[in-house]
Design a protein around this motif. Structure first.
Motif, mmCIF file in Angstrom:
data_model
loop_
_atom_site.group_PDB
_atom_site.id
_atom_site.type_symbol
_atom_site.label_atom_id
_atom_site.label_comp_id
_atom_site.label_asym_id
_atom_site.label_seq_id
_atom_site.Cartn_x
_atom_site.Cartn_y
_atom_site.Cartn_z
ATOM 1 N N LEU A 41 -4.912 -2.795 13.282
ATOM 2 C CA LEU A 41 -3.927 -3.839 12.976
ATOM 3 C C LEU A 41 -4.040 -4.249 11.512
ATOM 4 N N ARG A 42 -5.247 -4.370 11.018
ATOM 5 C CA ARG A 42 -5.484 -4.758 9.624
ATOM 6 C C ARG A 42 -4.905 -3.716 8.672
ATOM 7 N N THR A 49 -4.867 -11.104 5.546
ATOM 8 C CA THR A 49 -6.312 -11.204 5.375
ATOM 9 C C THR A 49 -6.984 -11.136 6.749
ATOM 10 N N GLU A 50 -8.265 -10.798 6.760
ATOM 11 C CA GLU A 50 -9.000 -10.749 8.026
ATOM 12 C C GLU A 50 -8.997 -12.103 8.706
ATOM 13 N N LYS A 51 -9.154 -13.169 7.922
ATOM 14 C CA LYS A 51 -9.182 -14.519 8.468
ATOM 15 C C LYS A 51 -7.866 -14.849 9.170
ATOM 16 N N VAL A 52 -6.754 -14.555 8.518
ATOM 17 C CA VAL A 52 -5.449 -14.864 9.099
ATOM 18 C C VAL A 52 -5.189 -13.988 10.314
ATOM 19 N N LEU A 53 -5.548 -12.703 10.245
ATOM 20 C CA LEU A 53 -5.364 -11.812 11.385
ATOM 21 C C LEU A 53 -6.144 -12.336 12.591
#
Length: 117
Positions: A41-42, A49-53
């Motif tokens: 997905l990333r 960003t990883e945080k938002v994902l």
């Protein structure tokens, strides 16, 4: 109900609460094809960003739209897939996507006017 403490005004209000934000609809679209791992997905959404994902997936999971499955293996493997509610939401969004496709050229041409600065 997503992070809201009051009831919804109508069904559209509820639906927009679930899909609100830049990335959720794109995540739904990606997961419609098949289950995906976090890294897939990333890579499929390179600007997220990883945080938002992580946040968006957690919210979709809390709303019952996405299912997170952890497989007991080393190293651990986690996959995300759509629930039945997620699949039906994607079906409901299909006409909206068709409208966007039909009007994309006009919307792109007027983007700067609609989004100053």
């Amino acid at each position: 109900m997503s992070a809201r403490n009051k009831p919804y005004e109508c069904g559209l209000d509820a639906a927009v609460d679930v899909i609100g934000g830049k990335w959720k609809v794109l995540l739904l679209w990606a997961l419609a094809e098949r289950p995906h791992r976090f890294g897939e997905l990333r890579r499929g959404l390179p600007k997220i960003t990883e945080k938002v994902l992580t946040q968006q997936l957690r919210e979709l999971e809390a709303d019952g739209i996405v299912h997170r499955e952890t497989f007991p293996q080393v190293p651990p493997r986690v996959e995300y897939s759509l629930t039945e509610a997620g699949r039906s939401l994607n079906e409901a969004l299909a006409p909206l996507g068709a409208w966007g496709t039909a009007h994309m050229s006009h919307l792109e041409a007027t983007y700067d006017q609609r989004h100053p600065g």
